[in-house]
Enzyme design. Structure first.
Site, PDB file in Angstrom:
ATOM      1  N   ASN A  39     -10.183  -0.267   0.469  1.00  0.00           N
ATOM      2  CA  ASN A  39      -8.727  -0.136   0.399  1.00  0.00           C
ATOM      3  C   ASN A  39      -8.261  -0.613  -0.976  1.00  0.00           C
ATOM      4  OD1 ASN A  39      -5.969  -0.396   0.614  1.00  0.00           O
ATOM      5  ND2 ASN A  39      -5.999  -1.387   2.629  1.00  0.00           N
ATOM      6  N   HIS A  74      -3.411   7.055   3.145  1.00  0.00           N
ATOM      7  CA  HIS A  74      -3.803   5.779   2.565  1.00  0.00           C
ATOM      8  C   HIS A  74      -5.144   5.385   3.167  1.00  0.00           C
ATOM      9  CE1 HIS A  74      -4.027   1.764   1.274  1.00  0.00           C
ATOM     10  NE2 HIS A  74      -3.739   1.228   2.438  1.00  0.00           N
ATOM     11  N   CYS A 116       0.816  -1.226   0.000  1.00  0.00           N
ATOM     12  CA  CYS A 116       0.000   0.000   0.000  1.00  0.00           C
ATOM     13  C   CYS A 116       0.845   1.269   0.000  1.00  0.00           C
ATOM     14  CB  CYS A 116      -0.935  -0.003   1.207  1.00  0.00           C
ATOM     15  SG  CYS A 116      -2.036  -1.410   1.222  1.00  0.00           S
TER      16      CYS A 116
HETATM   17  O1  UT7 Z   1      -3.627  -1.400   3.932  1.00  0.00           O
HETATM   18  C1  UT7 Z   1      -2.752  -2.140   4.677  1.00  0.00           C
HETATM   19  C2  UT7 Z   1      -2.973  -2.249   6.076  1.00  0.00           C
HETATM   20  N1  UT7 Z   1      -4.227  -2.805   6.507  1.00  0.00           N
HETATM   21  C3  UT7 Z   1      -4.852  -2.243   7.507  1.00  0.00           C
HETATM   22  O2  UT7 Z   1      -4.438  -1.196   7.954  1.00  0.00           O
HETATM   23  C4  UT7 Z   1      -6.027  -2.926   8.139  1.00  0.00           C
HETATM   24  C5  UT7 Z   1      -5.965  -2.787   9.640  1.00  0.00           C
HETATM   25  N2  UT7 Z   1      -6.976  -3.507  10.400  1.00  0.00           N
HETATM   26  C6  UT7 Z   1      -8.294  -3.257  10.339  1.00  0.00           C
HETATM   27  O3  UT7 Z   1      -8.772  -2.469   9.557  1.00  0.00           O
HETATM   28  C7  UT7 Z   1      -9.161  -3.920  11.388  1.00  0.00           C
HETATM   29  O4  UT7 Z   1      -8.333  -4.623  12.285  1.00  0.00           O
HETATM   30  C8  UT7 Z   1     -10.238  -4.900  10.818  1.00  0.00           C
HETATM   31  C9  UT7 Z   1     -11.320  -4.096  10.109  1.00  0.00           C
HETATM   32  C10 UT7 Z   1      -9.609  -5.904   9.890  1.00  0.00           C
HETATM   33  C11 UT7 Z   1     -10.908  -5.626  11.976  1.00  0.00           C
HETATM   34  O5  UT7 Z   1     -11.474  -4.708  12.898  1.00  0.00           O
HETATM   35  P1  UT7 Z   1     -11.164  -4.812  14.444  1.00  0.00           P
HETATM   36  O6  UT7 Z   1     -11.913  -3.741  15.101  1.00  0.00           O
HETATM   37  O7  UT7 Z   1      -9.671  -4.840  14.625  1.00  0.00           O
HETATM   38  O8  UT7 Z   1     -11.822  -6.180  14.815  1.00  0.00           O
HETATM   39  P2  UT7 Z   1     -11.182  -7.444  15.566  1.00  0.00           P
HETATM   40  O9  UT7 Z   1     -10.361  -8.243  14.634  1.00  0.00           O
HETATM   41  O10 UT7 Z   1     -10.568  -6.990  16.869  1.00  0.00           O
HETATM   42  O11 UT7 Z   1     -12.477  -8.257  15.927  1.00  0.00           O
HETATM   43  C12 UT7 Z   1     -13.491  -7.739  16.821  1.00  0.00           C
HETATM   44  C13 UT7 Z   1     -14.716  -8.634  16.758  1.00  0.00           C
HETATM   45  C14 UT7 Z   1     -14.376 -10.127  16.877  1.00  0.00           C
HETATM   46  O12 UT7 Z   1     -15.457 -10.752  17.576  1.00  0.00           O
HETATM   47  P3  UT7 Z   1     -15.348 -11.116  19.126  1.00  0.00           P
HETATM   48  O13 UT7 Z   1     -14.162 -12.040  19.233  1.00  0.00           O
HETATM   49  O14 UT7 Z   1     -15.138  -9.803  19.834  1.00  0.00           O
HETATM   50  O15 UT7 Z   1     -16.650 -11.757  19.424  1.00  0.00           O
HETATM   51  C15 UT7 Z   1     -14.354 -10.591  15.453  1.00  0.00           C
HETATM   52  O16 UT7 Z   1     -14.623 -11.979  15.335  1.00  0.00           O
HETATM   53  O17 UT7 Z   1     -15.372  -8.500  15.496  1.00  0.00           O
HETATM   54  C16 UT7 Z   1     -15.472  -9.779  14.840  1.00  0.00           C
HETATM   55  N3  UT7 Z   1     -15.305  -9.566  13.418  1.00  0.00           N
HETATM   56  C17 UT7 Z   1     -16.328  -9.348  12.580  1.00  0.00           C
HETATM   57  N4  UT7 Z   1     -17.656  -9.310  12.775  1.00  0.00           N
HETATM   58  C18 UT7 Z   1     -18.431  -9.045  11.693  1.00  0.00           C
HETATM   59  C19 UT7 Z   1     -14.142  -9.488  12.715  1.00  0.00           C
HETATM   60  N5  UT7 Z   1     -14.394  -9.244  11.418  1.00  0.00           N
HETATM   61  C20 UT7 Z   1     -15.747  -9.152  11.310  1.00  0.00           C
HETATM   62  C21 UT7 Z   1     -16.613  -8.878  10.229  1.00  0.00           C
HETATM   63  N6  UT7 Z   1     -17.943  -8.843  10.477  1.00  0.00           N
HETATM   64  N7  UT7 Z   1     -16.176  -8.662   8.979  1.00  0.00           N
END
Ligand code: UT7
Length: 316
Positions: free
Chosen positions: A273, A243, A112
């Site tokens: 993205n 970005h 990216c």
């Molecule tokens: O461009 C290059 C770099 N990339 C990035 O910068 C991406 C960086 N990361 C992110 O954007 C975020 O970490 C994500 C959008 C990928 C995930 O969001 P998050 O707030 O970090 O969620 P998490 O992984 O901490 O998960 C929180 C909860 C979990 O459930 P529990 O364990 O709390 O019950 C996940 O299982 O959200 C759940 N979850 C979802 N639920 C519905 C994770 N993905 C999803 C989803 N839909 N798509």
């Protein structure tokens, strides 16, 4: 001598994948995606809309309004990690389609951050009078590398391309470039481009939460590095083009640095993205709708796999 951006262009596939479409593909919801990422929809390329196709049209739109001899474009860099071919590079394919006879042409792989890396390299060639004009493109279609069962990545990425034409100028343009990499955390965000005993599939793997935290810290430090190097007050910057990975990453950074959200160009709600294409697409949109005007100060910053990160301060 300075390097000036004299034109911009972009290309987005027509096909829209909305959050409601994703609800039918994986266990997620429109509300979760908007709250956690800010993304409403993204564009998905058709099979023929590959990196060189999208990159060519972005370049063509950038070149169309210019009165320059196209043969004076001495360098074409395509920032991408999703080219159909390792060789010929997308840069060489685009050179051929544009009808340019001879130019330094290569693809650059820096995830990216690729567009910032590419702009930074082209800037040095122009400043040192090796070339007169350069074409720098960011083009990616990571949708083809998404695991259809992985809701963590499927919701984030979309396809597209953006391009700029650069020219040498006596008037200030690119003021400073800052590019970095550290392979230590490379395993947190990976995408194989060849299948072997280690890589059983071509899917993007991401530990999103880890990447999120690192990105906020690194990008905050990077913006401070950039304003300190230029001895400029952050309030003097007219536009921030970050970005477009996640609105919460952008919000966390601007909160720490007290940047007004009205000075930030956001396109991730519409396109998700788009990796190396996100900054040049955002730039092109803001130039075309007259938000960005001549002589304004703009800060570009990106973060991605590698890990890599970089920023550019410029006078438009
Ligand atoms: O461009 C290059 C770099 N990339 C990035 O910068 C991406 C960086 N990361 C992110 O954007 C975020 O970490 C994500 C959008 C990928 C995930 O969001 P998050 O707030 O970090 O969620 P998490 O992984 O901490 O998960 C929180 C909860 C979990 O459930 P529990 O364990 O709390 O019950 C996940 O299982 O959200 C759940 N979850 C979802 N639920 C519905 C994770 N993905 C999803 C989803 N839909 N798509």
């Amino acid at each position: 001598m300075f390097t000036k951006i004299i034109s911009t262009g972009s290309y987005l596939p027509n096909h829209i994948r909305s959050n409601y479409d994703l609800e039918k593909m994986v266990n997620t919801s429109n509300e979760w995606i908007i709250t956690r990422t800010g993304i409403h929809e993204r564009r998905i390329s058709k099979y023929y809309e590959n990196v060189s196709f999208m990159g060519y049209y972005a370049a063509k739109y950038a070149i169309d309004n210019l009165k320059i001899n196209i043969q004076d474009i001495g360098m074409i860099i395509v920032a991408t990690t999703s080219s159909d071919y390792a060789f010929p590079s997308s840069a060489c394919q685009i050179q051929k389609k544009l009808g340019i006879n001879d130019s330094i042409s290569f693809d650059l792989s820096s995830a990216c951050t690729g567009f910032i890396y590419a702009l930074s390299i082209a800037d040095k060639y122009i400043k040192n009078k090796i070339i007169k004009y350069a074409l720098v493109i960011g083009s990616d279609r990571l949708s083809y590398n998404l695991n259809p069962k992985d809701r963590g990545t499927l919701i984030l990425f979309g396809d597209g391309a953006g391009a700029v034409i650069l020219k040498s100028s006596k008037k200030p343009g690119i003021l400073s470039t800052h590019i970095h990499a550290n392979g230590k955390h490379g395993n947190l965000l990976t995408m194989p481009n060849c299948l072997n005993i280690f890589n059983k599939n071509k899917y993007i793997f991401m530990l999103g939460n880890e990447i999120f935290k690192i990105a906020v810290n690194i990008l905050t430090n990077l913006i401070n590095e950039t304003i300190n190097a230029n001895n400029i007050n952050i309030n003097k910057i007219d536009w921030f083009i970050p970005h477009q990975a996640n609105l919460r990453i952008i919000s966390a950074i601007i909160k720490k640095l007290r940047i007004n959200i009205n000075k930030v160009i956001i396109i991730l709600d519409k396109y998700g993205n788009t990796s190396s294409a996100s900054i040049p697409i955002a730039l092109d949109e803001a130039v075309r709708d007259n938000r960005i005007k001549k002589n304004q100060i703009i800060l570009l910053e990106a973060f991605g796999g590698g890990l890599t990160w970089g920023s550019i301060l410029l006078k438009f």
